[in-house]
Design a protein around this motif. Sequence first.
Motif, PDB file in Angstrom:
ATOM      1  N   UNK A 231      33.441  -6.827 -26.938  1.00  0.00           N
ATOM      2  CA  UNK A 231      34.796  -7.105 -27.403  1.00  0.00           C
ATOM      3  C   UNK A 231      35.775  -7.079 -26.239  1.00  0.00           C
ATOM      4  N   UNK A 232      35.566  -6.203 -25.248  1.00  0.00           N
ATOM      5  CA  UNK A 232      36.458  -6.140 -24.088  1.00  0.00           C
ATOM      6  C   UNK A 232      36.359  -7.416 -23.261  1.00  0.00           C
ATOM      7  N   UNK A 233      35.138  -7.898 -23.036  1.00  0.00           N
ATOM      8  CA  UNK A 233      34.967  -9.153 -22.306  1.00  0.00           C
ATOM      9  C   UNK A 233      35.621 -10.305 -23.050  1.00  0.00           C
ATOM     10  N   UNK A 234      35.390 -10.392 -24.349  1.00  0.00           N
ATOM     11  CA  UNK A 234      35.931 -11.498 -25.136  1.00  0.00           C
ATOM     12  C   UNK A 234      37.453 -11.474 -25.157  1.00  0.00           C
ATOM     13  N   UNK A 235      38.043 -10.287 -25.254  1.00  0.00           N
ATOM     14  CA  UNK A 235      39.502 -10.186 -25.199  1.00  0.00           C
ATOM     15  C   UNK A 235      40.020 -10.599 -23.829  1.00  0.00           C
ATOM     16  N   UNK A 236      39.304 -10.221 -22.776  1.00  0.00           N
ATOM     17  CA  UNK A 236      39.699 -10.642 -21.437  1.00  0.00           C
ATOM     18  C   UNK A 236      39.633 -12.145 -21.263  1.00  0.00           C
ATOM     19  N   UNK A 237      38.606 -12.760 -21.823  1.00  0.00           N
ATOM     20  CA  UNK A 237      38.489 -14.222 -21.756  1.00  0.00           C
ATOM     21  C   UNK A 237      39.622 -14.891 -22.523  1.00  0.00           C
ATOM     22  N   UNK A 238      39.875 -14.426 -23.752  1.00  0.00           N
ATOM     23  CA  UNK A 238      40.893 -15.064 -24.585  1.00  0.00           C
ATOM     24  C   UNK A 238      42.286 -14.892 -23.984  1.00  0.00           C
ATOM     25  N   UNK A 239      42.584 -13.694 -23.484  1.00  0.00           N
ATOM     26  CA  UNK A 239      43.909 -13.487 -22.897  1.00  0.00           C
ATOM     27  C   UNK A 239      44.107 -14.355 -21.662  1.00  0.00           C
ATOM     28  N   UNK A 240      43.023 -14.580 -20.899  1.00  0.00           N
ATOM     29  CA  UNK A 240      43.112 -15.463 -19.728  1.00  0.00           C
ATOM     30  C   UNK A 240      43.399 -16.896 -20.151  1.00  0.00           C
ATOM     31  N   UNK A 241      42.733 -17.341 -21.199  1.00  0.00           N
ATOM     32  CA  UNK A 241      42.968 -18.702 -21.684  1.00  0.00           C
ATOM     33  C   UNK A 241      44.434 -18.899 -22.049  1.00  0.00           C
ATOM     34  N   UNK A 242      45.023 -17.921 -22.710  1.00  0.00           N
ATOM     35  CA  UNK A 242      46.444 -18.014 -23.060  1.00  0.00           C
ATOM     36  C   UNK A 242      47.334 -17.881 -21.827  1.00  0.00           C
ATOM     37  N   UNK A 243      47.086 -16.858 -21.032  1.00  0.00           N
ATOM     38  CA  UNK A 243      47.950 -16.557 -19.886  1.00  0.00           C
ATOM     39  C   UNK A 243      47.993 -17.700 -18.882  1.00  0.00           C
ATOM     40  N   UNK A 244      46.835 -18.321 -18.621  1.00  0.00           N
ATOM     41  CA  UNK A 244      46.764 -19.359 -17.602  1.00  0.00           C
ATOM     42  C   UNK A 244      46.913 -20.762 -18.180  1.00  0.00           C
ATOM     43  N   UNK A 245      47.233 -20.850 -19.458  1.00  0.00           N
ATOM     44  CA  UNK A 245      47.462 -22.156 -20.064  1.00  0.00           C
ATOM     45  C   UNK A 245      46.242 -23.053 -20.054  1.00  0.00           C
ATOM     46  N   UNK A 246      45.077 -22.478 -20.331  1.00  0.00           N
ATOM     47  CA  UNK A 246      43.817 -23.224 -20.236  1.00  0.00           C
ATOM     48  C   UNK A 246      43.376 -23.836 -21.567  1.00  0.00           C
ATOM     49  N   UNK A 247      44.158 -23.630 -22.613  1.00  0.00           N
ATOM     50  CA  UNK A 247      43.751 -24.115 -23.925  1.00  0.00           C
ATOM     51  C   UNK A 247      43.958 -25.597 -24.114  1.00  0.00           C
TER      52      UNK A 247
END
Length: 702
Positions: A231-247
């Motif tokens: 869950x920690x890895x997945x949250x880190x991945x998802x927050x990066x997608x949002x933070x860096x505008x990768x969606x």
Amino acid sequence: MTKTLHHRACHLCEAICGLSIETEDQADGSRRILSIKGDALDSFSRGHICPKAVALQDIQNDPDRIRRPLRRAGDEWLPIDWDEAFALVAERLADIQARHGNDAVAVYQGNPSVHNYGLMTHSNYFLGLLKTRGRFSATSVDQLPHHLVSHQMYGHGLLIPIPDIDHTGFMLILGGNPLASNGSIMTVPDVEKRLKALQARAGRLVVVDPRRSETAAMADQHLFIRPGQDVALLLGLLSTLFEEGLGRASHLQVNGLEQVRAAVVGFTPESMSARCGIPAEVIRQLARDFAAAERAVCYGRMGVSTQAFGTLCQWLIQLINLVTGNLDQVGGVLCTEPAVDLVAATSGGHFNRWQSRVSGLPEYGGELPVAALAEEMLTSGEGQVRALVTVAGNPVLSTPNGRQLEQALDGLEFMVSIDLYINETTRYADLILPPTAPLEHDHYDTTFNLFAVRNVTRFNEAVLARPEGALHDWEIFVGLARAFAARTGMSLKPTLAPEQMIDLGLRAGPYGDRSGLQLSVARLREHPHGIDLGPLKPNLGGRLKTASGQVEAAPSLLLGDLARFAAQPLPDDGQLMLIGRRHVRSNNSWMHNYHRLVKGKPRHQLLMHPQDLEARGLTDGQRVKVRSRVGVIEVEVGASEDMMPGVVSLPHGWGHARPGVRLGIAREQPGSSVNDLTDERHLDALSGNAALNGVPVEVVAA
């Protein structure tokens, strides 16, 4: 002697590989199996089979397999005829319910239930008459988080998007080992060739696992992760997608995505790294690589479901696919459109309408978490479970704290098992009712066609005749229902044979009477190699069953569980953590009685990293004791650099040395049960699913 070639699918695991089975007619009118091979003309499995399929003949010929109803008399098992057995079950269960209420009788259904369509179509014909809330199954030791997330996001627990493995360019696998499992909630025969094809088209395979599994060994990248911290890895991945505008924008109507964005802001890779054991920059780069792929899929299976935040994990996996534009996209994850469409034909299900009596665990789809089963038997008071019906299950070896469950089973007033064996669980039964063997009945895969990586269909004819006096599983349930209805004065609705039900389902389905294919059982009989109905296609928008008609990205149930995760202390680096593992020659607890599947070097050792052995003064091959809160086992330890330091691994399904078990080959190589160590209190608090991975243990010399 006449030889005949038969074609059908193997239904021992989820891959449903096509088989060519050659038989020879005998002088006494019976048939003998000469060979079992992969069906090269099967468009789905393409000739591939695993060793389990070849062992179908061992199941058929196993001298330990029960072939007539048995009644226990002390330590002896005596034959009993079917009608007498049905009447006995009806009398005992009706009497217990009359004295103690309907919930005094509980039901446990094991994994093989979904591999036998007669159990799927007819088990509730009898079990539904019991009107008990004490329904339990293997779902809550395996896959409940998948279903709960789909129920919350898409409106139906069976509407689970499947990896489009044949068209993706990037596959991220967490807690899954499809080379050993042949897929899992991803029906994918010949998976190794499919993954190699992904790599051959310049795609990338990344595996996250605390062990370098068979699938991780062929991956382009393998990341060790602390057990229970996906869950920690997945949250880190998802927050990066949002933070860096990768969606990427989705073509689907989505509700709540901005709420998700706000909720995960604080779960950065930098803050999650210490929890999962993966460097922050590796997490960020993985998010960038995944988002940059034209077609990508994130897939998580049993390893991420069977942990304390299993439901959060499955939700985050769906969100990662959604945010990157890979939900309902070719090469991403797609929903099937099966010939018999259980999603279209059934309601979406329900959650937490009632709770277990002792611990207050929530029901899902009418079932309570199996982690509560033993305490419901052992805790006195109104509603205490006093009788049990087991169906194709061995919960002593497959559910947490098996020793506690043994104590509970030993105290029951009555127990009946529909099963082929006297195993670690059914030895406690008063009555065992054996159905026909796999090759003695026909079959249609209602469940695994729902999860297949292509839309496929086939009807599987019986290869061998039903022995005189034997009953199919569905006929056993009809007999029980009639006896129970007669005893209690209930009325029964008419029923059809499973084949007739499937025929109606095929005709009413998307390829049936309203289509050019005109599918029916008769039509499928003309195609013994099965029919390929084409690749998966985007269809989720039209199949959603949410009240809003949109994808619900931010269910309050799931958003609220983020606070529970955030409140968890950091993992203890000095604590050994136990995980399970799978092997292609095993199928849970019941395939260890066939020589061709257990021959060779024993594979039930505890695996441990060499530096962890050295730190404890232990050596490779030594006998050790493994201790958890609930118990201690003795087992041989094996040094393995495939293990993440601080993690030990023991396969599930072993532990056959218990008294009264009548499995001759399995008892020669019994192993130890990992579920004598797993903890019924260690579960996913959101769903109640057992957390069988990430169990704290101590390992010392025996």
